[in-house]
Scaffold this motif. Sequence first.
Motif, PDB file in Angstrom:
ATOM      1  N   HIS A 242       0.769  -1.197  -0.073  1.00  0.00           N
ATOM      2  CA  HIS A 242       0.031   0.128  -0.075  1.00  0.00           C
ATOM      3  C   HIS A 242       0.729   1.220   0.042  1.00  0.00           C
ATOM      4  O   HIS A 242       0.634   2.273  -0.402  1.00  0.00           O
ATOM      5  CB  HIS A 242      -0.980   0.067   1.384  1.00  0.00           C
ATOM      6  CG  HIS A 242      -2.104  -0.893   1.165  1.00  0.00           C
ATOM      7  ND1 HIS A 242      -2.449  -1.686   2.146  1.00  0.00           N
ATOM      8  CD2 HIS A 242      -2.592  -1.553   0.129  1.00  0.00           C
ATOM      9  CE1 HIS A 242      -3.606  -2.602   1.649  1.00  0.00           C
ATOM     10  NE2 HIS A 242      -3.622  -2.420   0.473  1.00  0.00           N
ATOM     11  N   ASP A 243       1.926   1.299   0.913  1.00  0.00           N
ATOM     12  CA  ASP A 243       2.837   2.350   0.794  1.00  0.00           C
ATOM     13  C   ASP A 243       3.493   2.623  -0.575  1.00  0.00           C
ATOM     14  O   ASP A 243       3.885   3.796  -0.885  1.00  0.00           O
ATOM     15  CB  ASP A 243       4.091   2.201   1.825  1.00  0.00           C
ATOM     16  CG  ASP A 243       3.375   2.184   3.299  1.00  0.00           C
ATOM     17  OD1 ASP A 243       2.418   2.593   3.327  1.00  0.00           O
ATOM     18  OD2 ASP A 243       4.397   1.678   4.205  1.00  0.00           O
ATOM     19  N   ARG A 244       3.506   1.718  -1.417  1.00  0.00           N
ATOM     20  CA  ARG A 244       4.032   1.839  -2.695  1.00  0.00           C
ATOM     21  C   ARG A 244       2.895   1.996  -3.743  1.00  0.00           C
ATOM     22  O   ARG A 244       3.292   1.816  -4.972  1.00  0.00           O
ATOM     23  CB  ARG A 244       5.047   0.519  -2.985  1.00  0.00           C
ATOM     24  CG  ARG A 244       6.256   0.536  -2.366  1.00  0.00           C
ATOM     25  CD  ARG A 244       6.952  -0.911  -2.511  1.00  0.00           C
ATOM     26  NE  ARG A 244       7.640  -0.701  -3.946  1.00  0.00           N
ATOM     27  CZ  ARG A 244       8.480  -0.142  -4.481  1.00  0.00           C
ATOM     28  NH1 ARG A 244       9.031   0.779  -3.876  1.00  0.00           N
ATOM     29  NH2 ARG A 244       8.844  -0.043  -5.734  1.00  0.00           N
ATOM     30  N   GLY A 245       1.755   2.125  -3.328  1.00  0.00           N
ATOM     31  CA  GLY A 245       0.794   2.378  -4.422  1.00  0.00           C
ATOM     32  C   GLY A 245       0.232   1.348  -5.248  1.00  0.00           C
ATOM     33  O   GLY A 245      -0.306   1.311  -6.150  1.00  0.00           O
ATOM     34  N   MET A 246       0.531   0.069  -4.258  1.00  0.00           N
ATOM     35  CA  MET A 246       0.082  -1.180  -5.259  1.00  0.00           C
ATOM     36  C   MET A 246      -1.117  -1.707  -4.961  1.00  0.00           C
ATOM     37  O   MET A 246      -1.716  -1.552  -3.843  1.00  0.00           O
ATOM     38  CB  MET A 246       1.249  -2.281  -5.043  1.00  0.00           C
ATOM     39  CG  MET A 246       2.613  -1.951  -5.315  1.00  0.00           C
ATOM     40  SD  MET A 246       3.942  -2.878  -4.858  1.00  0.00           S
ATOM     41  CE  MET A 246       3.623  -4.586  -5.894  1.00  0.00           C
ATOM     42  N   ASN A 247      -1.616  -2.313  -5.822  1.00  0.00           N
ATOM     43  CA  ASN A 247      -2.822  -3.111  -5.775  1.00  0.00           C
ATOM     44  C   ASN A 247      -2.733  -4.436  -4.973  1.00  0.00           C
ATOM     45  O   ASN A 247      -1.470  -4.931  -5.097  1.00  0.00           O
ATOM     46  CB  ASN A 247      -3.727  -3.292  -7.049  1.00  0.00           C
ATOM     47  CG  ASN A 247      -4.887  -4.185  -6.893  1.00  0.00           C
ATOM     48  OD1 ASN A 247      -5.889  -3.944  -5.911  1.00  0.00           O
ATOM     49  ND2 ASN A 247      -5.088  -4.953  -7.555  1.00  0.00           N
ATOM     50  N   VAL A 248      -3.556  -4.947  -4.080  1.00  0.00           N
ATOM     51  CA  VAL A 248      -3.417  -6.194  -3.381  1.00  0.00           C
ATOM     52  C   VAL A 248      -4.371  -7.233  -3.576  1.00  0.00           C
ATOM     53  O   VAL A 248      -5.705  -6.801  -3.432  1.00  0.00           O
ATOM     54  CB  VAL A 248      -3.040  -6.007  -1.844  1.00  0.00           C
ATOM     55  CG1 VAL A 248      -3.061  -6.951  -1.108  1.00  0.00           C
ATOM     56  CG2 VAL A 248      -2.017  -4.809  -1.368  1.00  0.00           C
ATOM     57  N   ILE A 249      -4.057  -8.314  -3.874  1.00  0.00           N
ATOM     58  CA  ILE A 249      -4.656  -9.575  -3.966  1.00  0.00           C
ATOM     59  C   ILE A 249      -4.316 -10.494  -3.142  1.00  0.00           C
ATOM     60  O   ILE A 249      -3.171 -11.106  -3.282  1.00  0.00           O
ATOM     61  CB  ILE A 249      -4.865  -9.937  -5.362  1.00  0.00           C
ATOM     62  CG1 ILE A 249      -5.361  -8.865  -6.262  1.00  0.00           C
ATOM     63  CG2 ILE A 249      -5.768 -11.129  -5.643  1.00  0.00           C
ATOM     64  CD1 ILE A 249      -5.170  -9.190  -7.927  1.00  0.00           C
ATOM     65  N   GLY A 250      -5.517 -11.097  -2.287  1.00  0.00           N
ATOM     66  CA  GLY A 250      -5.209 -12.160  -1.259  1.00  0.00           C
ATOM     67  C   GLY A 250      -5.626 -13.333  -1.867  1.00  0.00           C
ATOM     68  O   GLY A 250      -6.749 -13.421  -2.574  1.00  0.00           O
ATOM     69  N   PHE A 251      -4.939 -14.481  -1.968  1.00  0.00           N
ATOM     70  CA  PHE A 251      -5.226 -15.803  -1.936  1.00  0.00           C
ATOM     71  C   PHE A 251      -5.197 -17.004  -0.768  1.00  0.00           C
ATOM     72  O   PHE A 251      -4.385 -16.506  -0.003  1.00  0.00           O
ATOM     73  CB  PHE A 251      -4.463 -16.394  -3.146  1.00  0.00           C
ATOM     74  CG  PHE A 251      -2.874 -16.756  -2.643  1.00  0.00           C
ATOM     75  CD1 PHE A 251      -2.546 -17.827  -2.575  1.00  0.00           C
ATOM     76  CD2 PHE A 251      -1.905 -15.560  -3.183  1.00  0.00           C
ATOM     77  CE1 PHE A 251      -1.151 -18.130  -1.930  1.00  0.00           C
ATOM     78  CE2 PHE A 251      -0.897 -15.761  -2.792  1.00  0.00           C
ATOM     79  CZ  PHE A 251      -0.151 -17.101  -2.254  1.00  0.00           C
ATOM     80  N   GLY A 252      -5.890 -17.665  -0.785  1.00  0.00           N
ATOM     81  CA  GLY A 252      -6.146 -18.628   0.278  1.00  0.00           C
ATOM     82  C   GLY A 252      -7.309 -19.244   0.241  1.00  0.00           C
ATOM     83  O   GLY A 252      -8.127 -19.410  -0.385  1.00  0.00           O
TER      84      GLY A 252
END
Length: 470
Positions: A242-252
């Motif tokens: 988030h600090d790098r402006g990235m989108n985050v997708i979780g898997f599991g």
Amino acid sequence: MIALSFAEIAAVTGGDLRVAGTDTAQTVADGVVDTDSRNMRAGGIFVAKPGAETDGHRFVGAAVEAGAVLAIVEHVVDAPVSQIVVPDAVAALGALARAVVAKVRAAGDLKIVGITGSNGKTTTKNLLHRVLQEEGETVAPINSYNNEVGAPVTMLRVTESTRYLVSEFGAAGPGSIAHLAGLVEPDVAVVLMVGLAHAGGFGGIEATAKAKAELIAAARPGGTAILNADDPRVWAMREIAHDRGMNVIGFGQGADAEVRASGIQVAADGTRATITVAGESFPLHLQVLGAHHISNALAAIAAARVLGVPAEVAIARIETVEVAERWRMQPMGSDRVRIINDAYNASPDSMAAALRTLAQITGPDERTVAVLGAMSELGDSAGEEHDRIGLLAVRLNIRRIVVVGPEARRLYLAAVGEGSWDSEAVHLPDQEAAFEYLRTELRDGDRVLVKSSNSVGLRHLGDRLGELFS
């Protein structure tokens, strides 16, 4: 590799060009780049890497005979080939990879995926490669080319027509993933898990987590981080993303996972699950053995989706993969005696997962046999972790526990202490003794797991057993 003049290569590697024969500074190299002379082809560049056991400078002549037109060396070699003299051949290899990938990226639509994790990197890489190769030219590592040499060698295979580069990043120590990922700044960064694999070289699992997080910190700002939402240490990396402006997708399998698996069922013909992506559910039959590989499949599906491949298409392609890689949950032998050769690497997590898979795929009229060697690079936790695996094998009711080598003796003692008596557990000094024991001990209906760290070499024992009972 893309075509570059000797002068351009010297400039990006910071080396001193010494031309030979009719070559000039404008002579072009456009073949493979490698540290192994046996892999040379016409137009190739040979990187003479000094090593602990041998010195690449000794093989410059062989590389020239195989087609090399340029050698990157740390000192001039008496050979009929143009040479670029650099202070550090491995550093020069990385610098060349950085320049080539940047040039291809600037000229086209190259997308880069970086994958790391204590376990599952190679399987995930191969599953994603299978998905992407039908979308366009895809470069991915051979075997586990994920270190300071293998990763740049893979990167240098990109050309102007390459659409995807899938890089696998292993960690030799703190800073190594940051260096390797920094060569290419992946658009998509995948972190699979943080476990005790190689923890001895990092000083513990928290230090290992920091090393894996280096991939997120080195990824392209505004890109995508694909994180294991079931692993708290991995999921915590979303703050870096988030600090790098990235989108985050979780898997599991949990509620935080956008790409989620449920209803996992393990059988001898593979693992089945329901995959849910953005509210839609799809069945998956993964032929690769083991419930733990469902997580790797989820990561590959998530990465492919970021790159524009629909989940159902990715799943259909993943379902065609029969073996993730040689010596990784590789079925061998026959229906009479089935061998699972999973001895390329071993950590406490992968050892436990493989034992559970063995128990899950063995029928009531069949016998489980685990042939186990040492797990390396665990540092101060080695004894405790070998004890834990010995206990787990007994608690899973593995009927024969065959422990090979002196380094794994604690695993044997733990199994005996837990109640594996009356020859249910045996300790043998080496592979040859184990082979002689198993060739007469194994019988129809046995399901056999062969598992150890790569350095122990039990994968070769697995090959011999697979051939014997084929």
